[in-house]
Design an enzyme around this catalytic site. Structure first.
Site, PDB file in Angstrom:
ATOM      1  N   ASP A  63       0.827  -1.213   0.000  1.00  0.00           N
ATOM      2  CA  ASP A  63       0.000   0.000   0.000  1.00  0.00           C
ATOM      3  C   ASP A  63       0.860   1.261   0.000  1.00  0.00           C
ATOM      4  O   ASP A  63       1.951   1.271   0.573  1.00  0.00           O
ATOM      5  CB  ASP A  63      -0.899  -0.036   1.248  1.00  0.00           C
ATOM      6  N   HIS A  83       2.959   3.062  -8.909  1.00  0.00           N
ATOM      7  CA  HIS A  83       2.798   1.621  -9.174  1.00  0.00           C
ATOM      8  C   HIS A  83       4.034   1.059  -9.876  1.00  0.00           C
ATOM      9  O   HIS A  83       4.450  -0.062  -9.625  1.00  0.00           O
ATOM     10  CB  HIS A  83       1.548   1.365 -10.027  1.00  0.00           C
ATOM     11  N   LEU A  88      11.434 -20.114  -3.804  1.00  0.00           N
ATOM     12  CA  LEU A  88      10.321 -19.299  -3.301  1.00  0.00           C
ATOM     13  C   LEU A  88       9.134 -19.301  -4.265  1.00  0.00           C
ATOM     14  O   LEU A  88       9.325 -19.209  -5.486  1.00  0.00           O
ATOM     15  CB  LEU A  88      10.810 -17.848  -3.125  1.00  0.00           C
TER      16      LEU A  88
END
Ligand code: FPP
Length: 251
Positions: free
Chosen positions: A27, A44, A138
């Site tokens: 956020d 972004h 991962l």
């Protein structure tokens, strides 16, 4: 990018507990851009760089799953241009960033309602998932067009249908069975639920992110805006996690 690798063993030794599954609400991109007098989408874009750094950092720490909230079912209400821009991010991400992730043995998966995503977004996701499907490191799990209540509602519908089809009886429904109908069922069984949930930018809400899976998660909130979050910041969060005493309802 790899300067931390040589220190990896030492770091892991110092941190007794590495969360197997970390989930992040990324956020603050808009505010980060606004502070720089730039359009929100600039934030972004910077957020993608942060994500790349954090993913490599998480991989180096030995984290098994990193779930990131990239777009919620509620985000469609944002201005059309911003939505279109966010939807193009996966295309850029998977072209520019995925090769390095692939080299790092990272596997990419997605949760969320894929049917509603624009075709180029979906194609980019599918390409990345296909390219990395045999990687054993991962798992970078994108929550895209994801909503927790929608996920649970969908699970209930599927379970009801299976009861109607006489696959099992209502009395057979357990928490474990329900979890098998959630989108996170595709993750390795032991790592479906996040151990640690991080939210950046000072907000302290879950915002419909993994509500079922978060039942026993530790929460870490930081004022840092997402584009400023990096592997060092991640390490601080994991250090804080190490100071927590998780009892899972016990004593
Ligand atoms: C929240 O910040 C962020 C988003 C809704 C988008 C997050 C996306 C990325 C970080 C890029 C992810 C990469 C891919 C490949 C999808 P905000 O816009 O709500 O910021 P604000 O609260 O300051 O307005």
């Amino acid at each position: 990018m790899f300067t931390f690798k040589s220190k990896r063993k030492k770091e892991v030794k110092k941190l007794a507990k590495i969360p197997s599954h970390i989930a992040i609400i990324m956020d603050g991109n808009g505010r980060w851009a606004k502070k720089r007098m730039k359009p929100r989408v600039f934030g972004h874009k910077a957020g993608m760089d942060a994500l790349q750094d954090v993913t490599i950092g998480a991989s180096d720490l030995g984290v098994k799953v990193l779930t990131v909230y990239a777009f919620s079912t509620e985000n469609w209400t944002r201005p059309k241009d911003e939505v279109a821009f966010i939807m193009r991010l996966p295309v850029e991400f998977f072209e520019k960033y995925v090769p390095e992730l692939h080299k790092n043995n990272v596997r990419i998966t997605v949760i969320g309602e894929r049917e509603k995503l624009p075709a180029p977004t979906l194609e980019a996701l599918e390409r990345a998932m296909d390219l990395t499907k045999h990687n054993s490191g991962l798992i970078l799990n994108f929550a895209l067009n994801y909503g927790g209540r929608a996920e649970i509602t969908q699970a209930v519908k599927l379970i009801a249908q299976d009861v109607l089809d006489a696959r099992f009886n209502p009395g057979d429904i357990t928490e474990d069975l329900l979890a098998n109908y959630l989108m996170t069922h595709q993750l390795p069984y032991l790592y479906r639920d996040p151990d640690l949930i991080i939210r950046t930018s000072g907000e302290k809400r879950l915002s419909n992110f993994l509500p079922w899976q978060a039942a026993y998660s530790e929460f870490y909130f930081t004022d840092t805006l997402w584009p400023d979050f990096d592997r060092e910041a991640l390490r601080l969060a994991v250090e804080e996690f190490n100071r927590r005493n998780r009892r899972f309802g016990g004593v």
